[in-house]
Design a protein around this motif. Structure first.
Motif, PDB file in Angstrom:
ATOM      1  N   CYS A 149     -18.897 -21.670  18.894  1.00  0.00           N
ATOM      2  CA  CYS A 149     -20.334 -21.900  18.752  1.00  0.00           C
ATOM      3  C   CYS A 149     -20.566 -22.581  17.406  1.00  0.00           C
ATOM      4  O   CYS A 149     -19.671 -22.636  16.569  1.00  0.00           O
ATOM      5  CB  CYS A 149     -21.118 -20.597  18.819  1.00  0.00           C
ATOM      6  SG  CYS A 149     -20.893 -19.508  17.393  1.00  0.00           S
ATOM      7  N   SER A 150     -21.765 -23.067  17.206  1.00  0.00           N
ATOM      8  CA  SER A 150     -22.138 -23.665  15.914  1.00  0.00           C
ATOM      9  C   SER A 150     -22.794 -22.579  15.069  1.00  0.00           C
ATOM     10  O   SER A 150     -23.962 -22.640  14.715  1.00  0.00           O
ATOM     11  CB  SER A 150     -23.094 -24.837  16.139  1.00  0.00           C
ATOM     12  OG  SER A 150     -22.466 -25.848  16.866  1.00  0.00           O
ATOM     13  N   CYS A 151     -22.011 -21.553  14.769  1.00  0.00           N
ATOM     14  CA  CYS A 151     -22.534 -20.386  14.065  1.00  0.00           C
ATOM     15  C   CYS A 151     -21.541 -19.944  12.989  1.00  0.00           C
ATOM     16  O   CYS A 151     -20.477 -20.515  12.836  1.00  0.00           O
ATOM     17  CB  CYS A 151     -22.784 -19.256  15.050  1.00  0.00           C
ATOM     18  SG  CYS A 151     -21.325 -18.783  16.004  1.00  0.00           S
ATOM     19  N   ALA A 152     -21.922 -18.913  12.262  1.00  0.00           N
ATOM     20  CA  ALA A 152     -21.067 -18.372  11.205  1.00  0.00           C
ATOM     21  C   ALA A 152     -19.734 -17.912  11.792  1.00  0.00           C
ATOM     22  O   ALA A 152     -19.700 -17.268  12.833  1.00  0.00           O
ATOM     23  CB  ALA A 152     -21.778 -17.225  10.512  1.00  0.00           C
ATOM     24  N   GLN A 153     -18.640 -18.239  11.116  1.00  0.00           N
ATOM     25  CA  GLN A 153     -17.293 -17.991  11.643  1.00  0.00           C
ATOM     26  C   GLN A 153     -16.509 -16.907  10.893  1.00  0.00           C
ATOM     27  O   GLN A 153     -15.385 -16.614  11.268  1.00  0.00           O
ATOM     28  CB  GLN A 153     -16.479 -19.289  11.599  1.00  0.00           C
ATOM     29  CG  GLN A 153     -17.041 -20.396  12.459  1.00  0.00           C
ATOM     30  CD  GLN A 153     -16.803 -20.163  13.938  1.00  0.00           C
ATOM     31  OE1 GLN A 153     -15.761 -19.666  14.351  1.00  0.00           O
ATOM     32  NE2 GLN A 153     -17.779 -20.502  14.745  1.00  0.00           N
ATOM     33  N   TRP A 154     -17.065 -16.345   9.835  1.00  0.00           N
ATOM     34  CA  TRP A 154     -16.329 -15.377   9.020  1.00  0.00           C
ATOM     35  C   TRP A 154     -16.862 -13.973   9.240  1.00  0.00           C
ATOM     36  O   TRP A 154     -18.040 -13.718   9.054  1.00  0.00           O
ATOM     37  CB  TRP A 154     -16.415 -15.753   7.540  1.00  0.00           C
ATOM     38  CG  TRP A 154     -15.723 -17.042   7.273  1.00  0.00           C
ATOM     39  CD1 TRP A 154     -16.287 -18.290   7.199  1.00  0.00           C
ATOM     40  CD2 TRP A 154     -14.326 -17.229   7.072  1.00  0.00           C
ATOM     41  NE1 TRP A 154     -15.325 -19.236   6.961  1.00  0.00           N
ATOM     42  CE2 TRP A 154     -14.105 -18.613   6.878  1.00  0.00           C
ATOM     43  CE3 TRP A 154     -13.233 -16.379   7.029  1.00  0.00           C
ATOM     44  CZ2 TRP A 154     -12.847 -19.153   6.648  1.00  0.00           C
ATOM     45  CZ3 TRP A 154     -11.975 -16.912   6.801  1.00  0.00           C
ATOM     46  CH2 TRP A 154     -11.791 -18.282   6.612  1.00  0.00           C
ATOM     47  N   LYS A 155     -15.977 -13.053   9.646  1.00  0.00           N
ATOM     48  CA  LYS A 155     -16.352 -11.655   9.877  1.00  0.00           C
ATOM     49  C   LYS A 155     -16.030 -10.835   8.644  1.00  0.00           C
ATOM     50  O   LYS A 155     -14.923 -10.914   8.115  1.00  0.00           O
ATOM     51  CB  LYS A 155     -15.592 -11.096  11.077  1.00  0.00           C
ATOM     52  CG  LYS A 155     -15.932  -9.648  11.379  1.00  0.00           C
ATOM     53  CD  LYS A 155     -15.267  -9.182  12.643  1.00  0.00           C
ATOM     54  CE  LYS A 155     -15.558  -7.779  13.029  1.00  0.00           C
ATOM     55  NZ  LYS A 155     -16.305  -6.923  12.192  1.00  0.00           N
ATOM     56  N   ILE A 156     -17.011 -10.058   8.204  1.00  0.00           N
ATOM     57  CA  ILE A 156     -16.789  -9.151   7.075  1.00  0.00           C
ATOM     58  C   ILE A 156     -16.000  -7.961   7.590  1.00  0.00           C
ATOM     59  O   ILE A 156     -16.411  -7.295   8.541  1.00  0.00           O
ATOM     60  CB  ILE A 156     -18.122  -8.673   6.471  1.00  0.00           C
ATOM     61  CG1 ILE A 156     -18.955  -9.858   5.998  1.00  0.00           C
ATOM     62  CG2 ILE A 156     -17.854  -7.706   5.318  1.00  0.00           C
ATOM     63  CD1 ILE A 156     -20.347  -9.480   5.538  1.00  0.00           C
ATOM     64  N   GLU A 157     -14.866  -7.681   6.971  1.00  0.00           N
ATOM     65  CA  GLU A 157     -14.010  -6.597   7.452  1.00  0.00           C
ATOM     66  C   GLU A 157     -14.245  -5.271   6.739  1.00  0.00           C
ATOM     67  O   GLU A 157     -13.935  -4.238   7.281  1.00  0.00           O
ATOM     68  CB  GLU A 157     -12.541  -6.997   7.304  1.00  0.00           C
ATOM     69  CG  GLU A 157     -12.191  -8.145   8.205  1.00  0.00           C
ATOM     70  CD  GLU A 157     -10.773  -8.071   8.680  1.00  0.00           C
ATOM     71  OE1 GLU A 157      -9.970  -7.344   8.083  1.00  0.00           O
ATOM     72  OE2 GLU A 157     -10.464  -8.758   9.665  1.00  0.00           O
ATOM     73  N   ASN A 158     -14.781  -5.306   5.545  1.00  0.00           N
ATOM     74  CA  ASN A 158     -14.921  -4.052   4.811  1.00  0.00           C
ATOM     75  C   ASN A 158     -16.360  -3.530   4.834  1.00  0.00           C
ATOM     76  O   ASN A 158     -16.910  -3.142   3.827  1.00  0.00           O
ATOM     77  CB  ASN A 158     -14.388  -4.180   3.380  1.00  0.00           C
ATOM     78  CG  ASN A 158     -14.971  -5.360   2.627  1.00  0.00           C
ATOM     79  OD1 ASN A 158     -15.392  -6.350   3.216  1.00  0.00           O
ATOM     80  ND2 ASN A 158     -15.000  -5.268   1.308  1.00  0.00           N
TER      81      ASN A 158
END
Length: 112
Positions: free
Chosen positions: A34-43
């Motif tokens: 998708c044209s969306c945010a690609q980084w997942k916060i893991e903590n």
């Protein structure tokens, strides 16, 4: 009742904690189509993706590191969230970008 609590917690995290307070995050690349945010916060306990934007052009651009095959791709980043939703400067994608939280990082370290 639990759903309401989770929903309110997510809203607080998304809208209530956006300050220039510096923080450390562990993020992993999501590879979402998708044209969306690609980084997942893991903590943290909230399932959300964010955009990353480097504070200085001399810093590694996390958005250009993925080789198209190797996962997981994880970084430890230090910085702060922009106060408003948006998209990173110089971020390219196919299609219209969705607005999202933008984390401005001043330090980055590759974990995997």
């Amino acid at each position: 009742m639990i759903r309401v609590y989770i929903f309110l917690s997510a809203l607080f995290f998304i809208f209530g904690s956006e300050t220039n307070k510096e923080q450390n995050l562990i993020v992993s690349y999501s590879v979402i189509a998708c044209s969306c945010a690609q980084w997942k916060i893991e903590n943290n306990n909230v399932d959300e993706n964010i955009y990353l934007e480097r504070a200085d052009d001399k810093i590694l651009d996390a958005n250009k590191v993925w080789d198209g095959e190797t996962l997981p791709l994880k970084f430890k980043v230090k910085g702060y969230f922009k106060k408003q939703l948006g998209v990173p400067k110089d971020y390219s994608s196919k299609g219209k970008l969705e607005l999202g939280k933008v984390f401005i990082y001043s330090k980055i370290e590759k974990i995997k």
